[in-house]
Motif scaffolding. Structure first.
Motif, PDB file in Angstrom:
ATOM      1  N   UNK A 103       0.806  -1.225   0.000  1.00 13.08           N
ATOM      2  CA  UNK A 103       0.000   0.000   0.000  1.00 13.08           C
ATOM      3  C   UNK A 103       0.836   1.270   0.000  1.00 13.08           C
ATOM      4  N   UNK A 104       2.150   1.133   0.152  1.00  8.30           N
ATOM      5  CA  UNK A 104       2.996   2.321   0.293  1.00  8.30           C
ATOM      6  C   UNK A 104       4.240   2.208  -0.579  1.00  8.30           C
ATOM      7  N   UNK A 105       4.343   3.087  -1.561  1.00  2.47           N
ATOM      8  CA  UNK A 105       5.504   3.141  -2.450  1.00  2.47           C
ATOM      9  C   UNK A 105       6.083   4.543  -2.377  1.00  2.47           C
ATOM     10  N   UNK A 106       7.351   4.642  -1.985  1.00  2.00           N
ATOM     11  CA  UNK A 106       8.025   5.935  -1.902  1.00  2.00           C
ATOM     12  C   UNK A 106       8.773   6.202  -3.208  1.00  2.00           C
ATOM     13  N   UNK A 107       8.588   7.409  -3.741  1.00  2.00           N
ATOM     14  CA  UNK A 107       9.203   7.793  -5.015  1.00  2.00           C
ATOM     15  C   UNK A 107      10.120   8.984  -4.786  1.00  2.00           C
ATOM     16  N   UNK A 108      11.446   8.811  -4.855  1.00  2.00           N
ATOM     17  CA  UNK A 108      12.344   9.963  -4.792  1.00  2.00           C
ATOM     18  C   UNK A 108      12.272  10.746  -6.094  1.00  2.00           C
ATOM     19  N   UNK A 109      12.378  12.058  -6.006  1.00  2.00           N
ATOM     20  CA  UNK A 109      12.312  12.892  -7.197  1.00  2.00           C
ATOM     21  C   UNK A 109      13.549  13.769  -7.295  1.00  2.00           C
ATOM     22  N   UNK A 110      13.704  14.349  -8.477  1.00  2.00           N
ATOM     23  CA  UNK A 110      14.860  15.210  -8.714  1.00  2.00           C
ATOM     24  C   UNK A 110      14.790  16.476  -7.859  1.00  2.00           C
TER      25      UNK A 110
END
Length: 384
Positions: A103-110
């Motif tokens: 249920x939880x996906x972390x997405x790092x961004x620029x």
């Protein structure tokens, strides 16, 4: 029959039966399973982030801005997660992902953020760590650098900061190590960031080149490997206690500072890359919690002929090595050199069955872009 002869014969039979089977030196003999999954043009055959989670393989299609989720037991695509750039669920410019749970996906961004999304791509929260990056280097979650995001399966995520990689060798000293801590922790409940107290030991200065680190984690610690040495650091999740090891190897020992001290400005990009690849480099690190093994991937160093595309070579080197270490004391168990033009060097994951590699090198004559193929290696027999 004489009792002594009978006893001697019985002992001989026992010893011959209990003699350990001679282990193969061919890494392909350790393939325990092959998985072949049909794919279409919506799934890219090269990725910069992948992750195994509870029987599923998550695969980032960066150009298509999606994550494909494959059910490995059923050998089929089960879901495609769309990563929106704009709008209420916009992620901006993602540079990877980390599956904490289904249920939880972390997405790092620029933009120096961790964005939390659900399995449908809905944006749940945004956390910014810009003020914590000392030299303005965002954290990716890419297999190419080993996975730079880890968890203690409790309250925290751990981000491997790459700021020290921007410090020139001439400026590397103990003060630089103090000013640029390598691990940033993120408290999921509070949504706050804070550096661990840990600082790289002064021994890292002696290598006299850029400090780049591959990393992985066990159930109780983080493991950091200097990209151009055999130095491994084990840190507890509190960031207080650590141990330093020198990993044994007969294959990855050709380290050199030649590239860093060469007149790079007077050379082409291709010439600089060719000089860089002459020396050894650690390509990645992953811990196997099921078999209690540590896998280290390396490039031994080699001259690349001028007719080769050095830029392409950095992404898909012709071959690489695997060094296998005991998961307790990190002593060397076995090393292999993989066959040329077969496996993707930056694509790997650990499952319950073993270490998984992809024989999808673009120069592999058996590579078929209509299939994702996975070889599962079981090295458990090496531990005797």
């Amino acid at each position: 029959m004489n009792k002594k002869i009978i006893s001697a014969f019985t002992l001989s039979v026992f010893l011959s039966c209990s003699h350990k089977e001679e282990l193969s030196i061919n890494p392909l003999d350790y393939i325990a399973e092959t998985i072949s999954i049909p794919i279409d043009l919506k799934t890219e055959t090269y990725t910069r982030t992948l992750q195994y989670f509870e029987g599923d393989l998550y695969w980032w299609n960066s150009d298509r801005e999606t994550i494909s989720v494959f059910d490995l037991s059923r050998k089929k695509l089960k879901n495609t997660l769309k990563m929106e750039r704009e709008g209420p669920n916009g992620l901006g410019n993602p540079i990877g992902f980390f599956v904490l749970n289904r249920d939880s996906i972390y997405v790092p961004t620029i933009a120096f953020e961790l964005r939390l999304i659900d399995p449908n791509g809905n944006l749940l929260n945004t956390y910014n760590y810009f003020s914590h990056s000392k030299l303005a280097v965002p954290i990716p979650s890419m297999t190419r650098y080993s996975n730079m995001l880890h968890t203690d399966y409790s309250e925290s995520l751990y981000l491997g900061m790459r700021d020290l990689g921007n410090v020139a060798p001439s400026n590397l000293n103990e003060q630089a190590l103090i000013e640029n801590p390598p691990i940033l922790s993120f408290n999921k409940s509070l949504g706050t960031f804070d550096y661990l107290e840990f600082r790289l030991p002064s021994s890292f200065v002696k290598f006299d080149n850029f400090i780049n680190i591959s990393q992985t984690s066990t159930s109780k610690s983080l493991l950091l490997l200097h990209r151009q040495s055999n130095t491994l650091i084990e840190i507890d999740f509190n960031g207080v206690n650590y141990k330093e090891y020198q990993l044994e190897t007969d294959l990855i020992n050709s380290y050199s500072n030649e590239y860093y001290y060469s007149p790079r400005m007077s050379r082409s990009i291709e010439e600089n890359l060719q000089l860089m690849h002459k020396s050894s480099e650690n390509l990645g690190l992953v811990f196997d919690p099921y078999k209690n093994l540590l896998y280290r991937f390396g490039w031994p160093g080699e001259d690349i002929s001028m007719d080769k595309n050095a830029m392409k070579f950095g992404y898909t080197p012709r071959y690489f090595t695997i060094s296998i270490y005991d998961g307790i004391d990190y002593s060397l168990i076995k090393e292999f050199t993989l066959p040329k033009n077969t496996y993707l060097a930056h694509h790997y994951f650990v499952s319950e069955k073993g270490l998984n590699l992809f024989p999808m090198h673009p120069d592999n004559p058996e590579f078929d872009e209509n299939y994702m193929v996975i070889h599962t290696f079981d090295f458990s027999n090496l531990v005797q």
